[in-house]
Design a protein around this motif. Structure first.
Motif, PDB file in Angstrom:
ATOM      1  N   VAL A 154      17.330 -11.563  93.686  1.00  8.94           N
ATOM      2  CA  VAL A 154      17.179 -11.661  92.177  1.00  8.94           C
ATOM      3  C   VAL A 154      16.993 -10.389  91.619  1.00  8.94           C
ATOM      4  CG1 VAL A 154      16.478 -12.496  89.519  1.00  8.94           C
ATOM      5  CG2 VAL A 154      17.108 -13.855  91.845  1.00  8.94           C
TER       6      VAL A 154
ATOM      7  N   ARG B 188      12.577 -19.510  93.518  1.00 10.79           N
ATOM      8  CA  ARG B 188      13.013 -18.718  94.027  1.00 10.79           C
ATOM      9  C   ARG B 188      12.515 -18.245  95.396  1.00 10.79           C
ATOM     10  NH1 ARG B 188      11.302 -13.997  95.073  1.00 10.79           N
ATOM     11  NH2 ARG B 188       9.244 -14.244  93.850  1.00 10.79           N
TER      12      ARG B 188
ATOM     13  N   LEU C 209      22.225 -12.898  90.712  1.00 18.26           N
ATOM     14  CA  LEU C 209      21.566 -13.081  91.444  1.00 18.26           C
ATOM     15  C   LEU C 209      22.834 -12.925  92.607  1.00 18.26           C
ATOM     16  CD1 LEU C 209      21.221 -14.925  88.709  1.00 18.26           C
ATOM     17  CD2 LEU C 209      19.754 -16.214  90.626  1.00 18.26           C
TER      18      LEU C 209
END
Length: 423
Positions: free
Chosen positions: A130, A146, A199
């Motif tokens: 990210v 994440r 992303l």
């Protein structure tokens, strides 16, 4: 080098056991009949990317007829991560696209369960990243998801004065994660000062056959009546083959030196009988029946007479934002609610985010030693509260006929499925 053409599909779970394929149903030049104007099929659990794959396939068939391959698992993983940061109607639309009723169900879907295992398998690797604008901060809950579910790295970057450096950073991450098989997923100009979040997901597979094959040059009959010579794999060793009405199936196991279960990964080839069942009909059977792959995987070795499977190598890339909007994912592209993903450094909101681009690239190489495959999905998100600038201007068996195949991991879901037609 022979060029091949593929169309991906995604098969649903069956009971508690799920077939997860590193999957390519392949074909030597895509026949337009494979993407004929058939009525849309209902969304099937764990088949969330099939509608998107079909949209891209229709466009490919109507355009240049270029070779086509896609990784449903990579797309699923990237959008699952985005969904974790969405709220309200934006989240509901994304969940519907991913075939889950809630975020909890999505996190425990077979595809997401597999994500946690891929880096522990000798044949595969899985990586996420990210890039977030340095004026923003990722929300704590999103940061936890994440890291724990996707093992994603995160870095604060400068999109305003360093957009090109960010693009190069993402491309380098992709190249490293796919062992250089896929490079330059983001083209020049794809990142600019209006970008807020990028992303990326990268998936890699490398498997050796349990028993390598010999190589020969063999005839392959292309639709339309042409016959060409292609490099092919052959053997006199017994193989997992089964005969079914209108087609036959071949299971090719990959070597497994670490995992306890036998044949943890294998390739499944489905070959229509000449003049009996078309490749399009066989494809439709596989798409419409969730348990088709499991039910038609051979379980016993049989002696072989003539044996030939072509070697192949091809790649495909596309931008999917327009296709996803056709499939009903609209709010995420038009001021969606991603307040669960980012906020200002002071903890307050900064405006709404929107997905602006969805880049996907996949590649596969199959030869007498085994298979190497990789896929990447990158999602670009823009923020409405920041000043937007214009992007810089840039200067410019005997498989001698079409067949289907899949690379399968016996306990889980589908990474790739492709179909193949031409040289």
């Amino acid at each position: 080098m022979a060029r091949t053409h593929g169309k991906p599909i995604l098969i649903s779970s069956f009971g508690k056991a799920v077939v997860l394929c590193l999957a390519l149903f392949a074909a030597w030049r895509l026949c337009s009949t494979l993407f004929a104007d058939a009525p849309p099929r209902p969304l099937v659990r764990d088949a969330s990317c099939l509608p998107l794959a079909r949209e891209v396939g229709v466009r490919a068939a109507a355009g240049t007829g270029s070779n086509f391959v896609v990784s449903p698992l990579s797309i699923h993983a990237a959008f699952a991560m985005v969904t974790a940061g969405a709220w309200g109607d934006t989240r509901r639309e994304l969940l519907r696209f991913l075939g889950s009723a809630s975020l909890h169900e999505l996190h425990h879907a077979p595809a997401n369960e597999l994500v946690g295992r891929l880096n522990g398998l000798p044949q595969t690797s899985f990586a996420c990243d990210v890039s977030v604008d340095r004026r923003l901060a990722l929300r704590r809950e999103f940061m936890a998801t994440r890291a724990s579910r996707y093992g994603a790295t995160a870095e604060a970057v400068d999109f305003v004065s360093g957009a090109e450096q960010v693009r190069l950073r993402v491309n380098a991450f992709v190249a490293d994660a796919t062992k250089q098989l896929i490079r330059d997923i983001l083209p020049p100009g794809s990142i600019d000062s209006s970008t807020t979040v990028v992303l990326a997901n990268a998936l890699y597979f490398k498997g050796a056959w349990s028993y390598p094959f010999d190589v020969l040059t063999a005839p392959f009959h292309v639709p339309g009546g042409t016959t060409v010579g292609v490099p092919a794999m052959t053997t006199g060793r017994s193989q997992y083959i089964a005969l079914y009405p209108g087609f036959r199936a071949l299971k090719l196991p990959y070597k497994n030196d670490v995992l306890r279960q036998a044949d943890a990964f294998y390739m499944l080839i489905l070959l229509p009988d000449s003049g009996t069942l078309s490749l399009a009909d066989l494809y439709d059977k596989a798409v419409s029946t969730p348990e088709f792959i499991r039910k038609h995987t051979p379980v016993e070795e049989v002696p072989v007479g003539q044996f030939m499977v072509p070697k192949f190598k091809f790649r495909f890339e596309f931008e999917a934002s327009s296709d996803m909007q056709k499939l009903g994912v609209t709010r995420a592209f038009k001021g969606g609610d991603f307040s669960g993903m980012v906020g200002g450094k002071d903890g307050h909101g900064h405006g709404r985010l929107s997905i602006s681009r969805v880049y996907h690239k996949a590649a596969i190489e199959v030869d007498e030693q085994g298979t190497v495959a990789a896929a990447v999905t990158v999602i670009r998100m823009d923020g409405s509260a920041f000043e937007k600038k214009e992007p810089p201007h840039l200067v410019d068996f005997v498989a001698d006929r079409p067949f289907l195949f899949a690379m399968v991991e016996v306990m889980w879901s589908i990474l790739w499925l492709v179909n193949w037609i031409s040289t």
